[in-house]
Design an enzyme around this catalytic site. Structure first.
Site, PDB file in Angstrom:
ATOM      1  N   GLY A  25       2.664   2.210  10.787  1.00 58.91           N
ATOM      2  CA  GLY A  25       3.730   3.165  10.684  1.00 58.91           C
ATOM      3  C   GLY A  25       4.367   3.499  11.720  1.00 58.91           C
ATOM      4  O   GLY A  25       4.963   4.573  11.825  1.00 58.91           O
ATOM      5  N   GLU A  43      -5.316  -5.180  10.582  1.00 61.39           N
ATOM      6  CA  GLU A  43      -4.446  -3.939  10.695  1.00 61.39           C
ATOM      7  C   GLU A  43      -4.473  -3.309  12.092  1.00 61.39           C
ATOM      8  O   GLU A  43      -5.264  -2.415  12.271  1.00 61.39           O
ATOM      9  CB  GLU A  43      -4.475  -3.221   9.490  1.00 61.39           C
ATOM     10  CG  GLU A  43      -3.967  -3.609   8.283  1.00 61.39           C
ATOM     11  CD  GLU A  43      -3.322  -2.577   7.427  1.00 61.39           C
ATOM     12  OE1 GLU A  43      -2.335  -2.862   6.678  1.00 61.39           O
ATOM     13  OE2 GLU A  43      -4.031  -1.562   6.773  1.00 61.39           O
ATOM     14  N   ASN A  59       0.902  -1.240  -0.023  1.00 59.19           N
ATOM     15  CA  ASN A  59       0.041   0.021  -0.103  1.00 59.19           C
ATOM     16  C   ASN A  59       1.178   1.135  -0.005  1.00 59.19           C
ATOM     17  O   ASN A  59       1.648   1.459   0.882  1.00 59.19           O
ATOM     18  CB  ASN A  59      -0.903  -0.060   1.268  1.00 59.19           C
ATOM     19  CG  ASN A  59      -1.664   1.264   1.634  1.00 59.19           C
ATOM     20  OD1 ASN A  59      -1.801   2.123   0.519  1.00 59.19           O
ATOM     21  ND2 ASN A  59      -2.203   1.412   2.810  1.00 59.19           N
ATOM     22  N   HIS A  84      -9.553   0.974   4.877  1.00 54.70           N
ATOM     23  CA  HIS A  84      -8.175   1.399   5.742  1.00 54.70           C
ATOM     24  C   HIS A  84      -8.341   2.126   6.985  1.00 54.70           C
ATOM     25  O   HIS A  84      -9.127   3.089   6.731  1.00 54.70           O
ATOM     26  CB  HIS A  84      -7.095   1.959   4.551  1.00 54.70           C
ATOM     27  CG  HIS A  84      -5.694   2.022   5.158  1.00 54.70           C
ATOM     28  ND1 HIS A  84      -5.368   2.871   6.151  1.00 54.70           N
ATOM     29  CD2 HIS A  84      -4.660   1.060   4.973  1.00 54.70           C
ATOM     30  CE1 HIS A  84      -4.015   2.639   6.483  1.00 54.70           C
ATOM     31  NE2 HIS A  84      -3.606   1.402   5.702  1.00 54.70           N
ATOM     32  N   GLU A  88      -6.732   4.628   7.956  1.00 49.21           N
ATOM     33  CA  GLU A  88      -6.568   6.156   7.661  1.00 49.21           C
ATOM     34  C   GLU A  88      -7.749   6.756   7.046  1.00 49.21           C
ATOM     35  O   GLU A  88      -7.980   7.864   7.222  1.00 49.21           O
ATOM     36  CB  GLU A  88      -5.265   6.201   6.923  1.00 49.21           C
ATOM     37  CG  GLU A  88      -3.985   6.014   7.575  1.00 49.21           C
ATOM     38  CD  GLU A  88      -2.732   5.384   6.758  1.00 49.21           C
ATOM     39  OE1 GLU A  88      -2.798   5.764   5.605  1.00 49.21           O
ATOM     40  OE2 GLU A  88      -1.828   5.009   7.347  1.00 49.21           O
ATOM     41  N   LYS A 113      -0.062   4.143  -0.221  1.00 53.07           N
ATOM     42  CA  LYS A 113      -0.548   5.379  -0.034  1.00 53.07           C
ATOM     43  C   LYS A 113      -0.241   6.547  -0.464  1.00 53.07           C
ATOM     44  O   LYS A 113      -0.362   6.290  -1.708  1.00 53.07           O
ATOM     45  CB  LYS A 113      -0.201   5.699   1.792  1.00 53.07           C
ATOM     46  CG  LYS A 113       0.012   4.520   2.749  1.00 53.07           C
ATOM     47  CD  LYS A 113       0.246   4.675   3.910  1.00 53.07           C
ATOM     48  CE  LYS A 113       0.638   3.504   4.779  1.00 53.07           C
ATOM     49  NZ  LYS A 113       0.456   3.553   6.341  1.00 53.07           N
TER      50      LYS A 113
HETATM   51  C1  PEP Z   1      -0.586   0.112   5.976  1.00 59.27           C
HETATM   52  O1  PEP Z   1      -0.694   1.277   5.651  1.00 59.27           O
HETATM   53  O2  PEP Z   1      -1.477  -0.458   5.515  1.00 59.27           O
HETATM   54  C2  PEP Z   1       0.345  -0.384   6.789  1.00 59.27           C
HETATM   55  C3  PEP Z   1       0.481  -1.689   7.084  1.00 59.27           C
HETATM   56  O3  PEP Z   1       1.529   0.477   6.863  1.00 59.27           O
HETATM   57  P1  PEP Z   1       2.951   0.169   7.504  1.00 59.27           P
HETATM   58  O4  PEP Z   1       3.370  -1.017   6.988  1.00 59.27           O
HETATM   59  O5  PEP Z   1       3.609   1.488   7.107  1.00 59.27           O
HETATM   60  O6  PEP Z   1       2.683   0.162   9.251  1.00 59.27           O
END
Ligand code: PEP
Length: 242
Positions: free
Chosen positions: A169, A163, A8, A95, A97, A10
């Site tokens: 992040g 997640e 991803n 997601h 976010e 982003k």
């Molecule tokens: C994500 O944005 O789906 C994610 C898992 O980010 P990261 O791997 O940077 O934690």
């Protein structure tokens, strides 16, 4: 079940970033491993060009979000049909976010997932608890509620991504036993053939341990998917590729 490693990107990536994907393919000497699905979800601006260049090279391309309707007066939005038309095979929906930045409800996430299915693609439906919810012992309840509210009823392909919001992040990850508990819980609530990805600070250094957990059928990778080296390290750590 075939594992999936999904990147991803982003809101990162310009036309020149295509070089990172080419680097990844070069690292596999031109042919990516057949034992797992590799998906990259760049920003919408790059879906068409990436799909044209890489869909035949063993890297599938996906979208990061879509509107639940096919077309209409929704300035700035992009529909599932448009992503399919651009060559996307999967679309991430829900997601954290998007849920946080845009106030997306479970009902809206479900409508988006249904739109993805209607457009002939598969949705990657994201769920996960916040730090406060985990500390309060509510992680399973929260994720269970999100699944009940966000998953479309269908026999078509759906992917679930667990997640934990606090792991995205941050460099933090749940313990292996917490990951196993959650993935077992999700498996108990869903069809046996649905892939359940883990996402949240997956890196080359922790991928092998996480991907070895029962009912972890792949990873959704944010930051580490932006660099071909890191993504290659994660893909190489998947069972069968180690
Ligand atoms: C994500 O944005 O789906 C994610 C898992 O980010 P990261 O791997 O940077 O934690």
């Amino acid at each position: 079940m075939k594992m999936m490693i999904a990147g991803n990107w982003k809101m990162n990536g310009l036309a020149a970033s295509q070089g990172e994907l080419q680097n990844l393919i070069d690292m596999f000497s031109g042919s990516t491993p057949e034992g797992l699905d590799i998906l990259v979800c760049p920003p919408a601006t790059l879906v068409a060009s990436f799909a044209a260049s890489y869909s035949d090279e063993g890297v599938m391309i996906g979208g990061q979000d879509c509107h639940p309707e096919d077309s209409g007066a929704h300035t700035g939005d992009i529909s599932a049909a448009m992503l399919a038309d651009a060559g996307a095979a999967y679309v991430i929906v829900g997601h954290s976010e998007r849920r946080a930045d845009h106030g997306e409800s479970d009902a809206l996430v479900k409508a988006k997932a249904e739109a993805v299915l209607a457009a002939g693609m598969a949705p990657i439906v994201c769920v996960g608890e916040t730090k406060e919810e985990r500390e309060a012992g509510k992680a399973l309840d929260i994720v269970g509620g999100q699944l009940d509210g966000s998953l479309p009823q269908t026999n078509d392909e759906i992917v679930i991504a667990y997640e934990p919001v606090w792991a995205i992040g941050t460099g933090l990850t749940p313990t292996i036993s917490d990951i196993a508990e959650m993935h077992d819980f999700i498996r108990g609530k869903t069809r046996q053939d649905i892939r359940i990805l883990y996402g949240g600070s997956v890196k080359p250094g922790n991928a092998q341990e996480i991907l070895a957990v029962k009912n972890v059928n792949g990873a959704l990778v944010g930051g580490a998917s932006l660099k071909a080296n890191d993504l290659f390290g994660i893909i190489s750590a998947a069972p069968g590729n180690v």
